[in-house]
Design an enzyme around this catalytic site. Structure first.
Site, mmCIF file in Angstrom:
data_model
loop_
_atom_site.group_PDB
_atom_site.id
_atom_site.type_symbol
_atom_site.label_atom_id
_atom_site.label_comp_id
_atom_site.label_asym_id
_atom_site.label_seq_id
_atom_site.Cartn_x
_atom_site.Cartn_y
_atom_site.Cartn_z
ATOM 1 N N GLU A 1 -64.768 -0.632 32.729
ATOM 2 C CA GLU A 1 -64.521 0.033 34.018
ATOM 3 C C GLU A 1 -63.276 0.921 34.053
ATOM 4 O O GLU A 1 -62.418 0.775 34.924
ATOM 5 C CB GLU A 1 -64.416 -0.999 35.132
ATOM 6 C CG GLU A 1 -65.639 -1.855 35.319
ATOM 7 C CD GLU A 1 -65.463 -2.853 36.465
ATOM 8 O OE1 GLU A 1 -64.350 -2.926 37.045
ATOM 9 O OE2 GLU A 1 -66.426 -3.561 36.783
ATOM 10 N N ASN B 1 -71.787 -1.658 35.086
ATOM 11 C CA ASN B 1 -71.525 -2.745 36.028
ATOM 12 C C ASN B 1 -72.034 -2.300 37.390
ATOM 13 O O ASN B 1 -71.629 -1.235 37.888
ATOM 14 C CB ASN B 1 -70.034 -3.061 36.118
ATOM 15 C CG ASN B 1 -69.489 -3.666 34.837
ATOM 16 O OD1 ASN B 1 -70.244 -3.939 33.904
ATOM 17 N ND2 ASN B 1 -68.188 -3.885 34.785
ATOM 18 N N GLU C 1 -72.814 -6.071 34.013
ATOM 19 C CA GLU C 1 -72.469 -6.972 35.116
ATOM 20 C C GLU C 1 -73.390 -6.704 36.295
ATOM 21 O O GLU C 1 -73.619 -5.559 36.676
ATOM 22 C CB GLU C 1 -71.024 -6.782 35.584
ATOM 23 C CG GLU C 1 -69.960 -7.237 34.620
ATOM 24 C CD GLU C 1 -68.564 -7.075 35.207
ATOM 25 O OE1 GLU C 1 -68.421 -7.030 36.453
ATOM 26 O OE2 GLU C 1 -67.601 -6.992 34.417
ATOM 27 N N TRP D 1 -73.261 -11.582 36.023
ATOM 28 C CA TRP D 1 -71.870 -11.939 36.292
ATOM 29 C C TRP D 1 -71.898 -13.016 37.367
ATOM 30 O O TRP D 1 -72.282 -12.753 38.482
ATOM 31 C CB TRP D 1 -71.072 -10.727 36.778
ATOM 32 C CG TRP D 1 -69.608 -11.035 36.928
ATOM 33 C CD1 TRP D 1 -68.976 -11.547 38.025
ATOM 34 C CD2 TRP D 1 -68.588 -10.868 35.935
ATOM 35 N NE1 TRP D 1 -67.647 -11.709 37.789
ATOM 36 C CE2 TRP D 1 -67.376 -11.305 36.507
ATOM 37 C CE3 TRP D 1 -68.590 -10.418 34.619
ATOM 38 C CZ2 TRP D 1 -66.175 -11.294 35.806
ATOM 39 C CZ3 TRP D 1 -67.391 -10.395 33.936
ATOM 40 C CH2 TRP D 1 -66.204 -10.831 34.529
ATOM 41 N N PHE E 1 -69.079 -16.519 41.492
ATOM 42 C CA PHE E 1 -70.228 -15.735 41.061
ATOM 43 C C PHE E 1 -71.129 -16.503 40.102
ATOM 44 O O PHE E 1 -72.168 -16.016 39.702
ATOM 45 C CB PHE E 1 -69.752 -14.452 40.356
ATOM 46 C CG PHE E 1 -69.301 -13.356 41.276
ATOM 47 C CD1 PHE E 1 -70.152 -12.317 41.615
ATOM 48 C CD2 PHE E 1 -68.015 -13.353 41.805
ATOM 49 C CE1 PHE E 1 -69.734 -11.301 42.450
ATOM 50 C CE2 PHE E 1 -67.592 -12.336 42.638
ATOM 51 C CZ PHE E 1 -68.454 -11.308 42.969
#
Length: 425
Positions: free
Chosen positions: A100, A241, A315, A358, A374
């Site tokens: 990221e 993600n 993710e 995730w 999560f």
């Protein structure tokens, strides 16, 4: 993991754990730790997918030259990559350079949420120095150059022997115009350029999107010709993600002459709900929404805009602000719906090759500590043994992976069944 049926597991290297001084001497205990983890995964037939850098910079490099604010970090990151390829590459076939970089730059150097909490008024909060108008652009530029340096190293020194693949991870959001007006449609295009294109365009085409160059001007660094050639094509796959989608509206309150940060350069506002007024900051919604089609739209956009690169969903998960419960029906529904969306995209020709939930177990979340859960498996953070217990979603996911069973909630089949690619966490 083996009981659940996982084929792969994604983990990140802690740079300070492996190289406490940022470079030079390798910490033998850190090396032993990662070798043990990788060996244990291999023992059970689980592919390790390793990310080289996931936010944590060795403090010594931060103190010495400002971490990602300096191009000096490129050589140090390349050294980290070299250690990892050399020590683990005989067993690791999937490498991700950075996690990221687009969101890390905004959160760390514009909003001031993430360490080192650099930002400037009026854009950030609790700033400890910084300049929100330029530092996000500088850090992403160094991220991209460091990424391409690591890819070049892997391809020239290791790939022919180790036969692995290397890519980069990009935080992605689904963007939809709030209205059909030309202004909102154009604002949505800018948002896509600034969040996705910020990383996608350089590694695909060798340069930033035109809208970024126009709106950020001289605050956006430029690639030299040789840098552009190295950056272009520096991937074997792209990691995505994905958690949520937002509506985008034009922001007429910002003018061309205003002092602007990377967010206001988009001239856009965002809201997850049509009945909630949009805001200038792109932030996660107060609750995750089951807009499953949004991921299909995103993957279709990537296919058509960026020549259909190989994609791994690195993710996707449900846990933001969720009350802790073992009967996590909503999580199972959330995961099942998005898996279905990915399968639809594969049927439409998207080159999606894997999916990671995730997270496998409840973990420490940077902005929420141990409060946002999560995990498919509940962790007793108060117990000395940190006991793990499967939640409802773990049983659903296990049944899906091992038996090809649909993930069904509330008597609705959420289209999750096995396809000709492997689903992973």
């Amino acid at each position: 993991m083996s009981d659940t049926g996982l084929e792969a597991y994604r983990l990140s290297i802690s740079w300070p754990r492996l190289l406490p001084n940022g470079r030079g001497t390798v910490n033998p205990k850190g090396l032993e730790y990662y070798n043990n983890v990788i060996d244990e995964l291999i023992k059970y037939g689980i592919q390790p997918h390793v990310t080289l850098h996931h936010l944590d910079v060795p403090q010594v490099l931060q103190d010495e030259y400002g971490g990602w604010l300096s191009p000096k970090i490129i050589d140090d990151f390349k050294e980290l990559a070299d250690v990892c390829f050399k020590e683990f590459g005989d067993r690791v076939s999937y490498w991700t350079t950075l996690n990221e970089p687009n969101i890390n730059a905004l959160a760390s150097f514009d909003y001031g949420f993430f360490p080192p909490q650099r930002c400037s008024y009026p854009f950030g909060v609790n700033c400890t120095g910084g300049d929100s108008t330029v530092e996000p652009y500088i850090t992403v530029h160094n991220y991209i150059l460091a990424h391409s340096a690591a890819v070049e190293l892997y391809r020239t020194k290791y790939q022919s022997i180790q036969k692995g693949q290397i890519g980069i991870n990009i935080y992605s959001v689904g963007f939809t115009p709030l209205t059909n007006s030309t202004e909102d449609v154009m604002a949505t295009k800018r948002a896509v350029d600034f969040i996705l294109g910020w990383i996608f365009n350089p590694i695909m085409f060798g340069d930033y999107p035109e809208s970024m160059k126009k709106n950020a001007g001289s605050r956006l660094p430029s690639f030299s010709y040789s840098e552009s050639q190295k950056v272009k094509g520096s991937f074997d796959f792209i990691g995505i993600n994905y958690y949520f989608a937002v509506f985008v509206a034009d922001n007429p309150g910002i003018t061309k002459t205003d002092l602007r940060d990377a967010s206001s350069d988009m001239f856009a506002m965002f809201t997850a709900f049509k009945d909630v007024p949009p805001e200038s900051r792109l932030l996660p919604p107060r609750e995750l929404i089951d807009d499953f089609e949004s991921l299909w739209k995103l993957l279709t956009y990537i296919k058509s805009t960026y020549k259909n690169p190989p994609i791994y969903i690195h993710e996707n998960g449900y846990g933001l602000g969720v009350v802790d419960t073992m009967n996590d029906v909503r999580r199972a529904s959330f995961l099942g719906g998005f898996i279905g969306s990915i399968l639809d995209s594969i049927r439409d020709g998207v080159d999606a090759r894997g999916y990671f939930v995730w997270t496998f177990v409840d973990a420490f979340e940077l902005l929420a500590g141990y409060k946002s859960r999560f995990g498919l498996y509940h962790v007793n953070f108060e117990g000395s043994e940190l006991e793990r217990t499967p939640k409802h979603s773990a049983y659903c996911y296990q049944n899906f992976l091992k038996n090809g069973a649909a993930i069904i909630e509330n008597s609705e089949m959420l289209w999750a069944y096995t396809a000709t690619y492997h689903v992973q966490t």
